[in-house]
Motif scaffolding. Structure first.
Motif, PDB file in Angstrom:
ATOM      1  N   ARG A  32       0.855  -1.184   0.000  1.00  0.00           N
ATOM      2  CA  ARG A  32       0.000   0.000   0.000  1.00  0.00           C
ATOM      3  C   ARG A  32       0.887   1.228   0.000  1.00  0.00           C
ATOM      4  NH1 ARG A  32      -3.770  -0.117   4.722  1.00  0.00           N
ATOM      5  NH2 ARG A  32      -2.064   0.868   5.873  1.00  0.00           N
ATOM      6  N   ILE A  33       0.488   2.213  -0.797  1.00  0.00           N
ATOM      7  CA  ILE A  33       1.295   3.417  -0.976  1.00  0.00           C
ATOM      8  C   ILE A  33       0.501   4.624  -0.512  1.00  0.00           C
ATOM      9  CG2 ILE A  33       2.465   4.885  -2.668  1.00  0.00           C
ATOM     10  CD1 ILE A  33       2.676   2.293  -4.394  1.00  0.00           C
ATOM     11  N   ARG A  34       1.112   5.428   0.326  1.00  0.00           N
ATOM     12  CA  ARG A  34       0.540   6.733   0.654  1.00  0.00           C
ATOM     13  C   ARG A  34       0.903   7.669  -0.488  1.00  0.00           C
ATOM     14  NH1 ARG A  34       3.008  10.876   2.837  1.00  0.00           N
ATOM     15  NH2 ARG A  34       4.661   9.590   3.781  1.00  0.00           N
ATOM     16  N   ILE A  35      -0.096   8.036  -1.261  1.00  0.00           N
ATOM     17  CA  ILE A  35       0.133   8.754  -2.510  1.00  0.00           C
ATOM     18  C   ILE A  35       0.564  10.199  -2.238  1.00  0.00           C
ATOM     19  CG2 ILE A  35      -0.956   9.627  -4.614  1.00  0.00           C
ATOM     20  CD1 ILE A  35      -0.485   6.631  -4.669  1.00  0.00           C
ATOM     21  N   GLU A  36       1.689  10.582  -2.856  1.00  0.00           N
ATOM     22  CA  GLU A  36       2.133  11.981  -2.813  1.00  0.00           C
ATOM     23  C   GLU A  36       1.568  12.771  -3.983  1.00  0.00           C
ATOM     24  OE1 GLU A  36       6.376  11.992  -2.749  1.00  0.00           O
ATOM     25  OE2 GLU A  36       6.502  11.312  -0.661  1.00  0.00           O
ATOM     26  N   GLY A  37       1.334  12.106  -5.102  1.00  0.00           N
ATOM     27  CA  GLY A  37       0.798  12.783  -6.269  1.00  0.00           C
ATOM     28  C   GLY A  37       0.545  11.796  -7.379  1.00  0.00           C
ATOM     29  N   CYS A  38      -0.185  12.255  -8.384  1.00  0.00           N
ATOM     30  CA  CYS A  38      -0.502  11.411  -9.532  1.00  0.00           C
ATOM     31  C   CYS A  38      -0.617  12.302 -10.762  1.00  0.00           C
ATOM     32  CB  CYS A  38      -1.814  10.665  -9.297  1.00  0.00           C
ATOM     33  SG  CYS A  38      -2.278   9.539 -10.650  1.00  0.00           S
ATOM     34  N   VAL A  70       4.873   6.863  -0.853  1.00  0.00           N
ATOM     35  CA  VAL A  70       5.671   6.168   0.154  1.00  0.00           C
ATOM     36  C   VAL A  70       4.961   4.886   0.576  1.00  0.00           C
ATOM     37  CG1 VAL A  70       6.665   6.329   2.474  1.00  0.00           C
ATOM     38  CG2 VAL A  70       6.665   8.334   0.965  1.00  0.00           C
ATOM     39  N   VAL A  71       5.691   3.779   0.576  1.00  0.00           N
ATOM     40  CA  VAL A  71       5.133   2.502   1.016  1.00  0.00           C
ATOM     41  C   VAL A  71       4.786   2.595   2.495  1.00  0.00           C
ATOM     42  CG1 VAL A  71       5.616   0.055   1.358  1.00  0.00           C
ATOM     43  CG2 VAL A  71       6.421   1.209  -0.719  1.00  0.00           C
ATOM     44  N   ASP A  72       3.534   2.240   2.851  1.00  0.00           N
ATOM     45  CA  ASP A  72       3.158   2.321   4.267  1.00  0.00           C
ATOM     46  C   ASP A  72       2.593   1.011   4.808  1.00  0.00           C
ATOM     47  OD1 ASP A  72       0.385   2.321   3.456  1.00  0.00           O
ATOM     48  OD2 ASP A  72      -0.065   3.505   5.263  1.00  0.00           O
ATOM     49  N   ALA A  73       2.462  -0.017   3.958  1.00  0.00           N
ATOM     50  CA  ALA A  73       2.035  -1.341   4.426  1.00  0.00           C
ATOM     51  C   ALA A  73       2.465  -2.375   3.396  1.00  0.00           C
ATOM     52  CB  ALA A  73       0.525  -1.389   4.636  1.00  0.00           C
ATOM     53  N   LEU A  74       2.813  -3.570   3.895  1.00  0.00           N
ATOM     54  CA  LEU A  74       3.279  -4.651   3.034  1.00  0.00           C
ATOM     55  C   LEU A  74       2.344  -5.847   3.149  1.00  0.00           C
ATOM     56  CD1 LEU A  74       7.065  -4.677   4.033  1.00  0.00           C
ATOM     57  CD2 LEU A  74       6.043  -3.469   2.110  1.00  0.00           C
ATOM     58  N   TYR A  98      -4.426   6.904  -0.794  1.00  0.00           N
ATOM     59  CA  TYR A  98      -3.674   5.646  -0.771  1.00  0.00           C
ATOM     60  C   TYR A  98      -4.076   4.814  -1.974  1.00  0.00           C
ATOM     61  CZ  TYR A  98      -2.634   6.708   4.147  1.00  0.00           C
ATOM     62  OH  TYR A  98      -2.208   7.309   5.302  1.00  0.00           O
ATOM     63  N   ASP A  99      -3.159   3.942  -2.387  1.00  0.00           N
ATOM     64  CA  ASP A  99      -3.470   3.005  -3.458  1.00  0.00           C
ATOM     65  C   ASP A  99      -2.681   1.721  -3.207  1.00  0.00           C
ATOM     66  OD1 ASP A  99      -4.583   1.960  -5.747  1.00  0.00           O
ATOM     67  OD2 ASP A  99      -3.441   3.204  -7.148  1.00  0.00           O
ATOM     68  N   LEU A 100      -3.150   0.637  -3.820  1.00  0.00           N
ATOM     69  CA  LEU A 100      -2.455  -0.642  -3.757  1.00  0.00           C
ATOM     70  C   LEU A 100      -1.700  -0.872  -5.050  1.00  0.00           C
ATOM     71  CD1 LEU A 100      -5.248  -2.929  -2.243  1.00  0.00           C
ATOM     72  CD2 LEU A 100      -3.411  -1.740  -1.028  1.00  0.00           C
ATOM     73  N   CYS A 101      -0.590  -1.586  -4.936  1.00  0.00           N
ATOM     74  CA  CYS A 101       0.219  -1.868  -6.124  1.00  0.00           C
ATOM     75  C   CYS A 101       0.931  -3.198  -5.929  1.00  0.00           C
ATOM     76  CB  CYS A 101       1.250  -0.757  -6.333  1.00  0.00           C
ATOM     77  SG  CYS A 101       2.219  -0.918  -7.855  1.00  0.00           S
ATOM     78  N   ASP A 102       1.017  -3.995  -6.990  1.00  0.00           N
ATOM     79  CA  ASP A 102       1.856  -5.184  -6.938  1.00  0.00           C
ATOM     80  C   ASP A 102       3.296  -4.762  -6.667  1.00  0.00           C
ATOM     81  OD1 ASP A 102      -0.337  -6.743  -7.507  1.00  0.00           O
ATOM     82  OD2 ASP A 102       0.114  -6.907  -9.645  1.00  0.00           O
ATOM     83  N   ALA A 103       3.947  -5.487  -5.781  1.00  0.00           N
ATOM     84  CA  ALA A 103       5.305  -5.101  -5.400  1.00  0.00           C
ATOM     85  C   ALA A 103       6.242  -5.051  -6.605  1.00  0.00           C
ATOM     86  CB  ALA A 103       5.843  -6.073  -4.344  1.00  0.00           C
ATOM     87  N   GLU A 104       6.053  -5.969  -7.549  1.00  0.00           N
ATOM     88  CA  GLU A 104       6.947  -6.000  -8.709  1.00  0.00           C
ATOM     89  C   GLU A 104       6.713  -4.823  -9.647  1.00  0.00           C
ATOM     90  OE1 GLU A 104       4.339  -8.990 -11.589  1.00  0.00           O
ATOM     91  OE2 GLU A 104       6.195  -9.686 -10.674  1.00  0.00           O
ATOM     92  N   ALA A 105       5.608  -4.100  -9.442  1.00  0.00           N
ATOM     93  CA  ALA A 105       5.314  -2.930 -10.271  1.00  0.00           C
ATOM     94  C   ALA A 105       5.671  -1.630  -9.575  1.00  0.00           C
ATOM     95  CB  ALA A 105       3.847  -2.930 -10.674  1.00  0.00           C
TER      96      ALA A 105
END
Length: 321
Positions: A32-38, A70-74, A98-105
């Motif tokens: 999980r990523i705490r989004i800074e911007g998009c 910034v990654v905030d959960a694994l 926040y958003d989710l992302c595959d770790a390899e991405a």
């Protein structure tokens, strides 16, 4: 710990609202990523306009695929990333906190890029398109459409030793192309006049490489006319508003290689983002001047409208939570 977040939801064509929704939890192999911007992508504009096949509302954060943060959960099984790592992410709901992302991405960002915006997906696209274009020193490269992508490709091609002819509608876009290394600029207003001008600049040989970065029928037609015999026509524009027709006689006669430079493999995307990270960190590529407009999340509608309408000086919009 908070269990909710704010996310933008496109509820209907041209309409968006901010909603409080559940904080997503990473599954196995995700972070999980705490989004800074998009970044705002032109591919958002068709869903924003409301084609018949779209169903609303879209998912919270939906359409946002150029996020960083910034990654905030694994999730379970994740290796190579830690909580607190700053990353560019190839994820798909980043118009949110926040958003989710595959770790390899996820691609880690070095300390040298701290506090710098980094919409990894379009930067990675530029690197992948450039690799597919096979540009070499001494070639003449026409780039049709100078926006964010066209400007980056202008810099990459120029630095590779190619002579870049930039073709775009607006004077500000042509000024941008010159700042990013274009040797020649042509206003995109008269089809035959452009062909004549490029022919004159190349002694009638035309261009070994032509990159179409608009995504419309006319620029695609023009690209074929400007491609030299045995040259390569690289389709970088996102053609999403219907079928296209091509002048197959011309393409056959000149022996043109046509390359669709769009990628769908997440691993290839990630490789492009890593190449972009290296290029920006090394100072070989500076996208910072291209981030022309920044909007808070609750003005996403304005960011999308600006991406559609392209007011004077507009290149790329970023949305920050």
């Amino acid at each position: 710990m908070t269990r909710t977040m704010m996310a933008a939801v496109v509820t209907a064509p041209g309409r968006v609202q901010i909603e409080q929704v559940a904080l997503p939890l990473p599954a196995a192999g995700q972070v999980r990523i705490r989004i800074e911007g998009c970044g705002v992508c032109a591919s958002n504009l068709t869903p924003w306009a409301g084609p018949e096949w779209m169903k609303y509302p879209l998912e919270p954060g939906g359409l946002g695929h150029e996020g960083w943060g910034v990654v905030d959960a694994l999730g379970s099984g994740v290796t190579g990333l830690r909580i607190g790592d700053r990353v560019a992410a190839l994820s798909y709901a980043s118009y949110a906190q926040y958003d989710l992302c595959d770790a390899e991405a996820c691609v880690p960002l070095p300390e040298s890029l701290t506090n710098q915006p980094f919409p990894g997906e379009p930067l990675g696209c530029a690197m992948n398109i450039f690799e597919r274009a096979d540009v070499a020193a001494g070639q003449t490269v026409a780039i049709i459409g100078i926006g964010f992508l066209g400007a980056l490709l202008t810099r990459l091609a120029s630095d590779a030793g190619a002579r870049v002819i930039a073709i775009s509608r607006r004077a500000s876009s042509l000024d941008l192309a010159r700042r990013y290394g274009a040797a020649e600029t042509i206003v995109m207003d008269d089809h035959q006049a452009i062909i004549d001008r490029v022919g004159a600049l190349t002694g009638g040989r035309f261009c070994e490489r032509v990159i179409e970065a608009v995504g419309k029928q006319w620029p695609l037609d023009l690209a074929g006319e400007l491609t030299a015999e045995r040259g390569k026509l690289i389709v970088a524009g996102y053609h999403q508003d219907g079928p296209r027709q091509v002048n197959m006689w011309l393409w056959n006669w000149r022996g043109i290689d046509v390359i669709n430079a769009h990628e769908r493999d997440p691993k290839v995307y990630a490789a492009g983002i890593r190449a972009a990270v290296a290029a920006v960190a090394d100072g070989r590529l500076d996208p910072t001047p291209l981030y022309s407009h920044v909007y808070p999340l609750d003005r996403l509608d304005e960011a999308l409208d600006a991406t559609r309408d392209r007011p004077e000086g507009f290149v790329k919009a970023l949305v920050v939570p």
